[in-house]
Design an enzyme around this catalytic site. Structure first.
Site, PDB file in Angstrom:
ATOM      1  N   ASP A  15      -6.557   0.898   0.623  1.00 34.09           N
ATOM      2  CA  ASP A  15      -6.600   1.150   2.062  1.00 34.09           C
ATOM      3  C   ASP A  15      -7.993   0.738   2.546  1.00 34.09           C
ATOM      4  O   ASP A  15      -8.773   0.135   1.801  1.00 34.09           O
ATOM      5  CB  ASP A  15      -6.279   2.622   2.367  1.00 34.09           C
ATOM      6  CG  ASP A  15      -7.426   3.549   1.999  1.00 34.09           C
ATOM      7  OD1 ASP A  15      -8.337   3.122   1.248  1.00 34.09           O
ATOM      8  OD2 ASP A  15      -7.429   4.705   2.467  1.00 34.09           O
ATOM      9  N   LYS A  48       0.838  -1.198   0.000  1.00 33.16           N
ATOM     10  CA  LYS A  48       0.000   0.000   0.000  1.00 33.16           C
ATOM     11  C   LYS A  48       0.885   1.264   0.000  1.00 33.16           C
ATOM     12  O   LYS A  48       0.698   2.170  -0.814  1.00 33.16           O
ATOM     13  CB  LYS A  48      -0.929   0.007   1.226  1.00 33.16           C
ATOM     14  CG  LYS A  48      -1.917   1.151   1.204  1.00 33.16           C
ATOM     15  CD  LYS A  48      -2.712   1.255   2.476  1.00 33.16           C
ATOM     16  CE  LYS A  48      -1.939   2.035   3.518  1.00 33.16           C
ATOM     17  NZ  LYS A  48      -2.672   2.274   4.747  1.00 33.16           N
TER      18      LYS A  48
END
Ligand code: SF4
Length: 217
Positions: free
Chosen positions: A145, A126
């Site tokens: 996310d 991420k």
């Protein structure tokens, strides 16, 4: 079912990408002026609002101008400088180890590939996607996310719950040039409209494209 060369899902994904592009800013709310600053701000943003991170970073960015400066930081001092972002002991360790791996493995320069970034201490896929997409302007993947995870499930773009699998699904149906902007727009939608509790389906730009619209009413 195929329609032309695109599946129904791909067509719907394309319509969602286009609608988001017209209505949602591809904006990152963390302040930064270099990929390294973005990396540090992203580490600090875990379990913390971007607004709070933005309060501590001006001091950090002027005091620690490069990776070697963070690598040599006094942990006791850095800890106090970032205390208000929460989990400050862990974050101090993460920032210093991250900076040391940039110095030891890449001569102090942040690498620009997914493989090299995810091999740095404290950097997962991420964070690497944030750095590549918004720091270097490279579409290597889609940031997944908590917001992207929730909103893509509601939109029926994925049935997965694991972020890596969600990202793989999204990469298959969203055009590559849109990966980074799409992720940023989904985060904005999730933050302000498709919120975890009581999503605001009335007035959501994706209302007519969303199988979950008004199922929470
Ligand atoms: Fe979320 Fe409702 Fe918009 Fe669907 S219509 S994306 S559930 S806010």
């Amino acid at each position: 079912m195929k329609m032309g060369s695109m599946t129904v899902l791909e067509r719907r994904a394309r319509a969602i990408v286009d609608r988001l592009a017209e209505t949602c800013p591809a904006r990152i709310e963390l302040d930064f002026s270099s990929p390294l600053e973005l990396a540090v701000a992203t580490i600090l943003s875990a379990q913390c609002t971007d607004a709070r991170v933005n309060k501590v970073t001006p001091h950090l960015f002027s005091k620690y101008p490069d990776a070697p400066a963070y690598a040599d930081a006094d942990p006791e001092v850095l800890q106090e400088e970032i205390r208000s972002t929460g989990f400050f002991r862990n974050k101090t360790r993460s920032i210093i180890s991250f900076a040391r791996s940039v110095v030891d493995n890449h001569g102090g320069e942040l690498p620009q590939t997914m493989d090299d970034l995810v091999n740095l201490a404290g950097v997962g896929r991420k964070t690497a996607n944030v750095i590549l997409g918004s720091g270097f302007g490279v579409n290597e993947g889609v940031v997944v996310d908590t917001h992207v995870k929730r909103v893509s499930g509601r939109l029926g773009l994925t049935a997965e719950s694991d972020p890596v699998k969600i990202e793989r699904d999204l990469m298959e149906i969203v055009p590559r040039d849109d990966w980074n902007a799409f992720g940023l727009r989904m985060i904005q939608l999730g933050r302000y409209t498709c919120t975890a509790r009581k999503p605001k389906c009335d007035g959501c730009p994706l209302e007519s494209l969303c199988p979950s619209a008004h199922t929470f009413d």
